[in-house]
Motif scaffolding. Structure first.
Motif, PDB file in Angstrom:
ATOM      1  N   VAL A  44       0.856  -1.180   0.000  1.00 31.36           N
ATOM      2  CA  VAL A  44       0.000   0.000   0.000  1.00 31.36           C
ATOM      3  C   VAL A  44       0.894   1.232   0.000  1.00 31.36           C
ATOM      4  O   VAL A  44       1.883   1.291   0.730  1.00 31.36           O
ATOM      5  CB  VAL A  44      -0.927   0.027   1.227  1.00 31.36           C
ATOM      6  N   MET A  45       0.540   2.207  -0.801  1.00 31.12           N
ATOM      7  CA  MET A  45       1.290   3.461  -0.893  1.00 31.12           C
ATOM      8  C   MET A  45       0.397   4.571  -0.355  1.00 31.12           C
ATOM      9  O   MET A  45      -0.690   4.805  -0.889  1.00 31.12           O
ATOM     10  CB  MET A  45       1.667   3.723  -2.349  1.00 31.12           C
ATOM     11  N   ILE A  46       0.836   5.199   0.744  1.00 29.88           N
ATOM     12  CA  ILE A  46       0.067   6.269   1.383  1.00 29.88           C
ATOM     13  C   ILE A  46       0.992   7.437   1.690  1.00 29.88           C
ATOM     14  O   ILE A  46       2.215   7.288   1.681  1.00 29.88           O
ATOM     15  CB  ILE A  46      -0.615   5.794   2.682  1.00 29.88           C
ATOM     16  N   ARG A  47       0.385   8.589   2.002  1.00 29.52           N
ATOM     17  CA  ARG A  47       1.180   9.763   2.380  1.00 29.52           C
ATOM     18  C   ARG A  47       1.949   9.475   3.663  1.00 29.52           C
ATOM     19  O   ARG A  47       1.501   8.729   4.524  1.00 29.52           O
ATOM     20  CB  ARG A  47       0.273  10.963   2.605  1.00 29.52           C
ATOM     21  N   TYR A  48       3.094  10.101   3.787  1.00 29.84           N
ATOM     22  CA  TYR A  48       3.948   9.891   4.956  1.00 29.84           C
ATOM     23  C   TYR A  48       3.229  10.287   6.241  1.00 29.84           C
ATOM     24  O   TYR A  48       3.312   9.571   7.245  1.00 29.84           O
ATOM     25  CB  TYR A  48       5.257  10.677   4.800  1.00 29.84           C
ATOM     26  N   ASP A  49       2.490  11.392   6.250  1.00 34.13           N
ATOM     27  CA  ASP A  49       1.804  11.806   7.471  1.00 34.13           C
ATOM     28  C   ASP A  49       0.745  10.787   7.889  1.00 34.13           C
ATOM     29  O   ASP A  49       0.536  10.553   9.082  1.00 34.13           O
ATOM     30  CB  ASP A  49       1.211  13.213   7.350  1.00 34.13           C
ATOM     31  N   GLU A  50       0.111  10.127   6.939  1.00 37.26           N
ATOM     32  CA  GLU A  50      -0.844   9.072   7.272  1.00 37.26           C
ATOM     33  C   GLU A  50      -0.125   7.860   7.857  1.00 37.26           C
ATOM     34  O   GLU A  50      -0.634   7.211   8.775  1.00 37.26           O
ATOM     35  CB  GLU A  50      -1.648   8.684   6.044  1.00 37.26           C
ATOM     36  N   PHE A  51       1.042   7.548   7.326  1.00 36.25           N
ATOM     37  CA  PHE A  51       1.855   6.455   7.857  1.00 36.25           C
ATOM     38  C   PHE A  51       2.230   6.727   9.310  1.00 36.25           C
ATOM     39  O   PHE A  51       2.102   5.841  10.169  1.00 36.25           O
ATOM     40  CB  PHE A  51       3.107   6.287   6.985  1.00 36.25           C
TER      41      PHE A  51
END
Length: 65
Positions: A43-50
């Motif tokens: 899954v590829m998500i924004r860093y802040d969401e990670f």
């Protein structure tokens, strides 16, 4: 955070469209499920969401102990 939009893309297509996918994730908060042989693997998500996910995991671990 993010727009809660999710897309799926195969590994070969990702290689050809990496810049556009990166821009969608970073700029618009689109989440991508990356597949190989039609199986979801990454899954590829924004860093802040990670970071939020990690913080939530830590909170969960603390409350379980």
């Amino acid at each position: 955070m993010g727009c809660n939009m999710q897309k799926t893309i195969g590994f070969s297509d990702l290689q050809r469209q990496l810049r556009a996918v990166f821009d969608e994730v970073a700029g618009e908060g689109v989440e991508y499920v990356l597949t190989r042989s039609d199986r979801p693997e990454v899954v590829m998500i924004r860093y802040d969401e990670f970071i939020e996910l990690l913080a939530g995991r830590e909170r969960e671990e603390i409350t379980q102990h």
